[in-house]
Design a protein around this motif. Structure first.
Motif, PDB file in Angstrom:
ATOM      1  N   GLU A   2       7.739   0.606 -10.885  1.00 42.22           N
ATOM      2  CA  GLU A   2       7.451   0.652  -9.425  1.00 42.22           C
ATOM      3  C   GLU A   2       8.101   0.828  -8.332  1.00 42.22           C
ATOM      4  O   GLU A   2       9.545   0.533  -8.420  1.00 42.22           O
ATOM      5  N   ASN A   3       7.821   1.995  -7.519  1.00 36.80           N
ATOM      6  CA  ASN A   3       8.825   2.483  -6.466  1.00 36.80           C
ATOM      7  C   ASN A   3       8.693   1.858  -5.499  1.00 36.80           C
ATOM      8  O   ASN A   3       8.169   2.359  -4.254  1.00 36.80           O
ATOM      9  N   ASP A  36       8.774  -1.437   3.556  1.00 36.97           N
ATOM     10  CA  ASP A  36       7.356  -1.260   2.936  1.00 36.97           C
ATOM     11  C   ASP A  36       6.687  -2.498   3.679  1.00 36.97           C
ATOM     12  O   ASP A  36       7.351  -3.520   3.447  1.00 36.97           O
ATOM     13  N   GLN A  80       0.783  -1.152   0.156  1.00 35.50           N
ATOM     14  CA  GLN A  80       0.166  -0.035  -0.017  1.00 35.50           C
ATOM     15  C   GLN A  80       0.934   1.275   0.020  1.00 35.50           C
ATOM     16  O   GLN A  80       1.544   1.481   0.794  1.00 35.50           O
ATOM     17  N   LYS A  81       0.745   2.240  -1.052  1.00 34.42           N
ATOM     18  CA  LYS A  81       1.381   3.426  -1.134  1.00 34.42           C
ATOM     19  C   LYS A  81       0.414   4.514  -1.259  1.00 34.42           C
ATOM     20  O   LYS A  81      -0.677   4.214  -1.395  1.00 34.42           O
ATOM     21  N   GLU A  82       0.904   5.649  -0.826  1.00 37.49           N
ATOM     22  CA  GLU A  82      -0.196   6.673  -0.864  1.00 37.49           C
ATOM     23  C   GLU A  82      -0.686   6.907  -2.156  1.00 37.49           C
ATOM     24  O   GLU A  82      -2.027   7.265  -2.549  1.00 37.49           O
ATOM     25  N   GLU A  83       0.369   7.028  -3.460  1.00 35.98           N
ATOM     26  CA  GLU A  83      -0.368   7.372  -4.640  1.00 35.98           C
ATOM     27  C   GLU A  83      -1.014   6.095  -5.085  1.00 35.98           C
ATOM     28  O   GLU A  83      -2.305   6.378  -5.540  1.00 35.98           O
ATOM     29  N   LYS A  84      -0.460   4.980  -5.289  1.00 36.70           N
ATOM     30  CA  LYS A  84      -1.161   3.780  -5.698  1.00 36.70           C
ATOM     31  C   LYS A  84      -0.667   2.492  -5.276  1.00 36.70           C
ATOM     32  O   LYS A  84       0.450   2.489  -5.070  1.00 36.70           O
ATOM     33  N   ASP A  85      -1.548   1.453  -5.196  1.00 36.85           N
ATOM     34  CA  ASP A  85      -0.906   0.220  -4.642  1.00 36.85           C
ATOM     35  C   ASP A  85      -0.203  -0.449  -5.565  1.00 36.85           C
ATOM     36  O   ASP A  85      -0.442  -0.526  -6.624  1.00 36.85           O
TER      37      ASP A  85
END
Lengths: 265, 103
Positions: free
Chosen positions: A205-206, A211, A178-183
């Protein structure tokens, strides 16, 4: 004459052993179930004894690093507390919105508690004290109290079951980060010896160290949102279309007493 | 002989229980020490070549390891009996260890 008698004796013994092995394998479920049923109480005692002994010695060995670890955990705890407060607010908001829209609250899983009684000598399998008598069936997910994914039931006996850990080589399932911008989605594969690898994450993907990896709904094997582990090391190559990452699983056999089997999700 | 086999059965049963339930908390590089394997090796190394209790012990130890593992029953029996035969027939014939030979 004497030699042929000796030869016959050896031959008979070999045939008997082969037949015995064959029969044991035909009825292996029953044979193992019988052994597990009378061994489970002893194994439970030994497992607890091992746990407390190892805790005692680890405390002595890790005395130096414990102070540093404690400080780090205090900082992490403060961060998590602030997140909990924020999430509590979101939960309240979510609840009121659901009420306003006339939607029911999402039901949790139907669980059955179990205790670990042993670990398979070939690794990545654990033996738990619940079996067919407790409505346990194959492929049911196994989690801890903290909703950490442990594995799934692979073999069910009368009073006990074997669970395949997520680190087993045959284990693979869909996950997301789960990331702020997109999963970010990927697949977690077991590597054996308690090691877990995140694979099939597109190179662009970053990912970053630390994480949190959780289960996703795509695979259908596990319910979504179960904790898997934390990214430890990222392996990225310019020639490969996907990146990989080593994951440090949250589940550790020596730190877990009680487990839960998800009967329905 | 029957008494010795009975003692071996009890000893190996409890050793496997200790290995699968107690020693799992004391891993070395994530591996659990295989005390059954160690005992079978030591027994066969110390036992005289003409005696065969070491082979029976390998059979018993292998059987209990098979029961408490996932694979087919017979896997560890094959490994341990094979190892015991190797130690007795080949290793001890060609390799002399002064300390062991004195026993």
């Amino acid at each position: 004459m004497k030699l042929s008698y000796k030869k016959n004796k050896v031959l008979i013994m070999v045939v008997v052993v082969i037949l015995l092995v064959f029969l044991l394998n035909v009825f292996q479920k029953e044979v193992r179930s019988l052994f597990y049923s009378f061994s489970a109480p002893i194994q439970k005692v030994l497992f607890r004894a091992g746990e407390s002994t190892s805790d005692f010695f680890q405390g002595i060995v890790r005395l130096k690093t414990l102070k540093q670890e404690l400080d780090e955990l205090k900082i992490e705890n403060q961060e998590l507390l602030s997140q909990v407060v924020a999430l509590e607010n979101l939960k309240k908001e979510n609840k009121s919105l659901r009420q306003a829209l006339g939607l029911g609250l999402q039901e949790d899983f139907k669980l059955s508690s179990a205790q670990v009684v042993g670990r398979d000598i070939s690794q990545d399998f654990i033996l738990i004290d619940k079996g067919a008598q407790d409505n346990i069936s194959k492929d049911m997910p196994v989690i801890t109290e903290q909703r950490v994914l442990v594995g799934k039931i692979s073999q069910v006996y009368e009073n006990s079951s074997k669970a395949m850990l997520i680190s087993h080589k045959e284990s693979s399932f869909d996950v997301k980060i789960q990331k702020e911008e997109k999963d970010i989605t990927g697949i977690v594969k077991g590597q054996g010896n308690s090691k877990v690898l995140l694979d099939f994450v597109p190179r662009e993907e970053n990912l970053s160290q630390g994480d949190i990896v959780v289960t996703s709904v795509f695979g259908g094997i596990f319910p979504k949102g179960l904790l898997v582990g934390r990214i430890k090391q990222i392996k990225k190559s310019d020639v490969e279309p996907f990146q990989q990452a080593e994951i440090e699983p949250f589940f550790h056999i020596s730190q877990t007493n009680n487990l839960f089997i998800i009967l329905e999700f | 002989m029957f008494k010795k086999i009975l003692i071996s059965i009890i000893v190996f049963y409890f050793l496997v229980l200790i290995q699968t339930s107690f020693l799992v908390h004391f891993t070395i590089f994530d591996a659990v020490p295989n005390i059954v394997l160690i005992l079978v090796i030591i027994w066969n190394l110390l036992e005289k070549r003409k005696n065969y209790l070491g082979l029976i012990n390998a059979l018993i130890g292998g059987f209990f390891l098979d029961i408490f593992s996932v694979g087919f029953i017979g896997f560890y029996v094959l490994i341990l009996v094979g190892l015991a035969i190797f130690i007795k027939l080949i290793f001890k014939r060609y390799v002399q260890i002064p300390f062991i030979d004195k026993i």
